[in-house]
Scaffold this motif. Sequence first.
Motif, PDB file in Angstrom:
ATOM      1  N   ILE A 126       0.898  -1.090   0.060  1.00 23.01           N
ATOM      2  CA  ILE A 126       0.114  -0.019  -0.181  1.00 23.01           C
ATOM      3  C   ILE A 126       0.900   1.156  -0.097  1.00 23.01           C
ATOM      4  CG2 ILE A 126      -1.893   1.148   1.150  1.00 23.01           C
ATOM      5  CD1 ILE A 126      -2.577  -1.698   0.687  1.00 23.01           C
ATOM      6  N   ILE A 127       0.703   1.884  -1.142  1.00 25.37           N
ATOM      7  CA  ILE A 127       1.876   3.114  -1.198  1.00 25.37           C
ATOM      8  C   ILE A 127       1.092   4.414  -1.251  1.00 25.37           C
ATOM      9  CG2 ILE A 127       3.654   4.129  -2.623  1.00 25.37           C
ATOM     10  CD1 ILE A 127       4.360   1.585  -3.799  1.00 25.37           C
ATOM     11  N   ASN A 128       1.130   5.124  -0.112  1.00 28.78           N
ATOM     12  CA  ASN A 128       0.378   6.352   0.143  1.00 28.78           C
ATOM     13  C   ASN A 128      -1.162   6.117  -0.141  1.00 28.78           C
ATOM     14  OD1 ASN A 128       2.635   7.885   0.508  1.00 28.78           O
ATOM     15  ND2 ASN A 128       2.902   8.245  -1.904  1.00 28.78           N
ATOM     16  N   GLY A 129      -1.690   5.044   0.455  1.00 31.45           N
ATOM     17  CA  GLY A 129      -3.043   4.446   0.400  1.00 31.45           C
ATOM     18  C   GLY A 129      -3.505   3.860  -0.617  1.00 31.45           C
ATOM     19  N   VAL A 130      -2.801   3.707  -1.711  1.00 30.11           N
ATOM     20  CA  VAL A 130      -3.139   2.977  -2.909  1.00 30.11           C
ATOM     21  C   VAL A 130      -2.470   1.579  -3.087  1.00 30.11           C
ATOM     22  CG1 VAL A 130      -3.222   3.031  -5.299  1.00 30.11           C
ATOM     23  CG2 VAL A 130      -3.637   5.130  -4.164  1.00 30.11           C
ATOM     24  N   GLN A 131      -3.138   0.582  -3.364  1.00 30.22           N
ATOM     25  CA  GLN A 131      -2.469  -0.962  -3.509  1.00 30.22           C
ATOM     26  C   GLN A 131      -1.772  -0.914  -4.680  1.00 30.22           C
ATOM     27  OE1 GLN A 131      -4.813  -4.202  -2.881  1.00 30.22           O
ATOM     28  NE2 GLN A 131      -3.191  -5.608  -3.267  1.00 30.22           N
ATOM     29  N   LYS A 132      -0.456  -1.258  -4.898  1.00 24.04           N
ATOM     30  CA  LYS A 132       0.294  -1.375  -5.884  1.00 24.04           C
ATOM     31  C   LYS A 132       1.094  -2.467  -5.955  1.00 24.04           C
ATOM     32  CE  LYS A 132       3.164   0.861  -9.112  1.00 24.04           C
ATOM     33  NZ  LYS A 132       2.649   0.773 -10.545  1.00 24.04           N
ATOM     34  N   GLU A 133       1.344  -3.198  -7.190  1.00 23.27           N
ATOM     35  CA  GLU A 133       2.066  -4.360  -7.285  1.00 23.27           C
ATOM     36  C   GLU A 133       3.569  -3.902  -7.897  1.00 23.27           C
ATOM     37  OE1 GLU A 133       1.113  -8.790  -8.556  1.00 23.27           O
ATOM     38  OE2 GLU A 133       2.015  -7.865 -10.300  1.00 23.27           O
ATOM     39  N   CYS A 134       4.476  -4.316  -7.461  1.00 23.33           N
ATOM     40  CA  CYS A 134       5.850  -3.856  -7.881  1.00 23.33           C
ATOM     41  C   CYS A 134       6.638  -5.050  -8.372  1.00 23.33           C
ATOM     42  CB  CYS A 134       6.673  -3.032  -7.031  1.00 23.33           C
ATOM     43  SG  CYS A 134       6.018  -1.368  -6.565  1.00 23.33           S
ATOM     44  N   THR A 135       7.365  -5.034  -9.664  1.00 23.42           N
ATOM     45  CA  THR A 135       8.098  -6.195  -9.722  1.00 23.42           C
ATOM     46  C   THR A 135       9.484  -5.648  -9.627  1.00 23.42           C
ATOM     47  OG1 THR A 135       6.404  -6.828 -11.473  1.00 23.42           O
ATOM     48  CG2 THR A 135       8.598  -7.746 -11.745  1.00 23.42           C
ATOM     49  N   MET A 136      10.556  -6.549  -9.068  1.00 21.65           N
ATOM     50  CA  MET A 136      11.911  -6.169  -8.912  1.00 21.65           C
ATOM     51  C   MET A 136      12.743  -7.191  -8.982  1.00 21.65           C
ATOM     52  SD  MET A 136      10.953  -5.543  -4.888  1.00 21.65           S
ATOM     53  CE  MET A 136       9.213  -4.851  -5.238  1.00 21.65           C
ATOM     54  N   HIS A 137      13.984  -6.945  -9.190  1.00 25.80           N
ATOM     55  CA  HIS A 137      14.992  -7.998  -9.076  1.00 25.80           C
ATOM     56  C   HIS A 137      15.474  -7.906  -7.497  1.00 25.80           C
ATOM     57  CE1 HIS A 137      19.344  -9.210  -8.749  1.00 25.80           C
ATOM     58  NE2 HIS A 137      19.273  -9.277 -10.228  1.00 25.80           N
ATOM     59  N   GLY A 138      15.688  -9.299  -7.077  1.00 25.38           N
ATOM     60  CA  GLY A 138      15.707  -9.757  -5.712  1.00 25.38           C
ATOM     61  C   GLY A 138      16.776  -8.645  -4.870  1.00 25.38           C
ATOM     62  N   LEU A 139      17.740  -8.063  -5.722  1.00 23.72           N
ATOM     63  CA  LEU A 139      18.553  -7.301  -4.846  1.00 23.72           C
ATOM     64  C   LEU A 139      18.384  -5.809  -5.168  1.00 23.72           C
ATOM     65  CD1 LEU A 139      21.909  -9.216  -5.969  1.00 23.72           C
ATOM     66  CD2 LEU A 139      20.635  -9.312  -3.873  1.00 23.72           C
ATOM     67  N   ALA A 140      17.274  -5.399  -5.681  1.00 22.95           N
ATOM     68  CA  ALA A 140      17.094  -3.995  -5.846  1.00 22.95           C
ATOM     69  C   ALA A 140      16.758  -3.358  -4.534  1.00 22.95           C
ATOM     70  CB  ALA A 140      15.797  -3.884  -6.617  1.00 22.95           C
ATOM     71  N   ARG A 141      17.178  -1.967  -4.677  1.00 17.79           N
ATOM     72  CA  ARG A 141      16.968  -1.093  -3.508  1.00 17.79           C
ATOM     73  C   ARG A 141      15.575  -0.553  -3.343  1.00 17.79           C
ATOM     74  NH1 ARG A 141      21.296   3.439  -3.687  1.00 17.79           N
ATOM     75  NH2 ARG A 141      19.997   3.884  -5.577  1.00 17.79           N
ATOM     76  N   LEU A 142      15.006  -0.308  -2.149  1.00 15.02           N
ATOM     77  CA  LEU A 142      13.577   0.417  -1.940  1.00 15.02           C
ATOM     78  C   LEU A 142      13.618   1.802  -2.944  1.00 15.02           C
ATOM     79  CD1 LEU A 142      10.909  -0.055  -1.110  1.00 15.02           C
ATOM     80  CD2 LEU A 142      11.668   1.115   1.042  1.00 15.02           C
ATOM     81  N   VAL A 143      14.614   2.801  -2.569  1.00 16.39           N
ATOM     82  CA  VAL A 143      14.415   3.766  -3.408  1.00 16.39           C
ATOM     83  C   VAL A 143      14.478   3.724  -4.907  1.00 16.39           C
ATOM     84  CG1 VAL A 143      16.934   4.199  -3.630  1.00 16.39           C
ATOM     85  CG2 VAL A 143      15.580   6.201  -3.370  1.00 16.39           C
ATOM     86  N   ASP A 144      15.058   2.798  -5.412  1.00 16.85           N
ATOM     87  CA  ASP A 144      14.872   2.788  -6.929  1.00 16.85           C
ATOM     88  C   ASP A 144      13.505   2.141  -7.290  1.00 16.85           C
ATOM     89  OD1 ASP A 144      17.488   3.390  -7.321  1.00 16.85           O
ATOM     90  OD2 ASP A 144      18.383   1.721  -6.815  1.00 16.85           O
ATOM     91  N   ILE A 145      12.907   1.338  -6.319  1.00 18.63           N
ATOM     92  CA  ILE A 145      11.682   0.683  -6.701  1.00 18.63           C
ATOM     93  C   ILE A 145      10.547   1.692  -6.680  1.00 18.63           C
ATOM     94  CG2 ILE A 145       9.748  -1.114  -6.208  1.00 18.63           C
ATOM     95  CD1 ILE A 145      12.673  -1.935  -7.691  1.00 18.63           C
ATOM     96  N   LEU A 146      10.721   2.680  -5.587  1.00 16.45           N
ATOM     97  CA  LEU A 146       9.556   3.423  -5.440  1.00 16.45           C
ATOM     98  C   LEU A 146       9.844   4.797  -6.306  1.00 16.45           C
ATOM     99  CD1 LEU A 146      10.018   4.116  -1.341  1.00 16.45           C
ATOM    100  CD2 LEU A 146       7.873   3.007  -2.731  1.00 16.45           C
ATOM    101  N   ARG A 147      10.910   5.034  -6.857  1.00 16.61           N
ATOM    102  CA  ARG A 147      10.979   6.096  -7.911  1.00 16.61           C
ATOM    103  C   ARG A 147      10.621   5.501  -9.215  1.00 16.61           C
ATOM    104  NH1 ARG A 147      13.648  10.717  -7.138  1.00 16.61           N
ATOM    105  NH2 ARG A 147      14.489  10.760  -9.319  1.00 16.61           N
ATOM    106  N   THR A 148      11.042   4.485  -9.482  1.00 13.50           N
ATOM    107  CA  THR A 148      10.597   3.848 -10.963  1.00 13.50           C
ATOM    108  C   THR A 148       9.582   3.192 -11.079  1.00 13.50           C
ATOM    109  OG1 THR A 148      12.194   2.006 -10.568  1.00 13.50           O
ATOM    110  CG2 THR A 148      13.357   3.766 -11.541  1.00 13.50           C
ATOM    111  N   GLU A 149       9.279   1.900 -10.408  1.00 14.11           N
ATOM    112  CA  GLU A 149       7.965   1.081 -10.432  1.00 14.11           C
ATOM    113  C   GLU A 149       6.774   1.964  -9.994  1.00 14.11           C
ATOM    114  OE1 GLU A 149       7.085  -2.306 -10.778  1.00 14.11           O
ATOM    115  OE2 GLU A 149       8.950  -2.185 -12.408  1.00 14.11           O
ATOM    116  N   ALA A 150       6.993   2.768  -8.717  1.00 13.24           N
ATOM    117  CA  ALA A 150       5.673   3.276  -8.148  1.00 13.24           C
ATOM    118  C   ALA A 150       5.644   4.796  -8.531  1.00 13.24           C
ATOM    119  CB  ALA A 150       5.853   3.118  -6.627  1.00 13.24           C
TER     120      ALA A 150
END
Length: 162
Positions: free
Chosen positions: A10-34
């Motif tokens: 749940i990102i800022n109140g909205v459900q979101k599915e994110c796909t990522m490499h197992g070693l990805a950093r949260l900062v990158d996934i939030l900025r790119t995927e989300a």
Amino acid sequence: MTQIVKRNWIINGVQKECTMHGLARLVDILRTEADMTGVKEGCGEGECGACTVLVDGRPVLSCLQNAAAVPDGSDIMTVEGLEQTAIGRALQTAFTEGGAVQCGFCIPGMLMSAYALLAKNGNPAEADIRTALAGNLCRCTGYVKIIEAVQKAAQMLRGEDQ
Ligand code: FES
Ligand code: FES
């Protein structure tokens, strides 16, 4: 072999599915995927606090956080989510009106740390604010206006800002 994982947050109140490499950093996934580009990367080494987000209400340095290790169902708040909350709106107003924002790069992380503080302590002493923001570095100011802005936001939330 590359391990790809999916997480439902749940990102800022909205459900979101994110796909990522197992070693990805949260900062990158939030900025790119989300698409939460309000999350800033300063040092990338856990020193500056610019990348701070809240995971289930707890401040987390997203540059050091492995994204796949954040479990399904986690509640993530970034600076984009502040507007949805009374604490966030008070902080935004106090920082803007108090002249606490200069280049602004550190501010998303500052706001998230300040949010976490005010969520558990509605009447923080200056020392409490300094402790809460100790991990957030700003190159532009002496922190005085930032600390005053957090105090002002707390006053606004207590209805004492008249
Ligand atoms: S970018 Fe994460 S602490 Fe500096
Ligand atoms: S306002 Fe510029 S780094 Fe903080």
